[in-house]
Enzyme design. Sequence first.
Site, PDB file in Angstrom:
ATOM      1  N   CYS A 173      42.357  37.923  38.059  1.00 17.07           N
ATOM      2  CA  CYS A 173      41.639  39.086  37.557  1.00 17.07           C
ATOM      3  C   CYS A 173      42.563  40.265  37.376  1.00 17.07           C
ATOM      4  O   CYS A 173      43.414  40.535  38.210  1.00 17.07           O
ATOM      5  CB  CYS A 173      40.525  39.457  38.520  1.00 17.07           C
ATOM      6  SG  CYS A 173      39.006  39.715  37.647  1.00 17.07           S
ATOM      7  N   LEU A 174      42.404  40.970  36.264  1.00 21.57           N
ATOM      8  CA  LEU A 174      43.246  42.150  36.005  1.00 21.57           C
ATOM      9  C   LEU A 174      42.794  43.296  36.904  1.00 21.57           C
ATOM     10  O   LEU A 174      41.637  43.451  37.173  1.00 21.57           O
ATOM     11  CB  LEU A 174      43.100  42.563  34.540  1.00 21.57           C
ATOM     12  CG  LEU A 174      43.453  41.502  33.515  1.00 21.57           C
ATOM     13  CD1 LEU A 174      43.349  42.068  32.120  1.00 21.57           C
ATOM     14  CD2 LEU A 174      44.865  40.990  33.755  1.00 21.57           C
TER      15      LEU A 174
END
Lengths: 93, 120, 111
Positions: free
Chosen positions: C110-111
């Site tokens: 996940c960013l």
Amino acid sequence: MVLHTLNQAPANAACMASALAAMTAQDTLLLIEDGVYWTLPTFASQLANIPGSVVALAPDLQARGLTSDAIESVDDAGFVALCVSHDKVVSWF
Amino acid sequence: MSTDGILVLTRSAPYGSSAARDALDVALTCSVFEQPVTLLFLDDGVFQLLKEQSPSAIAQKNLNAVQQSLPLYDIERLCVGRSSLEQRGLSGAELILPVELIDDADLPALLAQHRHVLSI
Amino acid sequence: MATENIAGQAIAFDDEGYLDDLSQWSPQVAEYLATQEGLRLTEAHWEILYLLRDFYSRYEHSPAMRPLVKAVKQSLGDDKGRSIYLMQLFPGSPAKVSARLAGLPKPDNCL
């Protein structure tokens, strides 16, 4: 133009076979780490007719007490120069 | 074909090391960063794609589960070395996902089509 | 690391609020986590949470945003399969927040 690095000794012949299958005449195969055992005459003869050129990394040769007659060697600066002069590097291990 | 994207090259059998899992994680991460990804399975790497894996008894995550999510990450191009499969007595029908079989002679072109090749 | 008593059960969470033991999830746990997040769960939230739980049981990982959007689009249609829709339901980082409420691990990619 691809620089292929290979670090496996001749016992892992499948690794070399795969690397060679992926090579073209414009490519360079650089033998590093245990890959430098391919410079022993009995193995180097198998590389005589491969597409492209083959070189070995000098510090890895020296470390293992090898001198490469049949195959040209490069120092670390030469390794860097090869990385720069080729479009990409593909590692075989 | 243009030179674009990342080719993830994986040549290790699953579960004996983390290499197969790592290759998949790298591919998913590249996709999250919107980099086009192709997976190339050569040599023992083709074993990663066998169906019916069930590694719970060796306390590992099932690769097949993550592999089936690849289309959701827009990773649609899975390439497999034809000779690697044949040397192991396998065929495409035994694999978990539809794959593109690559002849040895076409490997250089596949490498050339991608900006980067990551061997894992 | 905290333990809360939810619906008569001691439930342990890690430092980021994800369940320690995924099998302890229940709708009450989701309600509790939603309250912590300042959210009131509606039918629209629940269909995403159950979709996530289905994703996890099938693919054995929590999805990042991109595959989550695609999975929602496939199951619930184009109107809902958009980042903005998920942002409205789970403000901040929808993939992380919704995974936490659905009782899944934190998404890896996940960013």
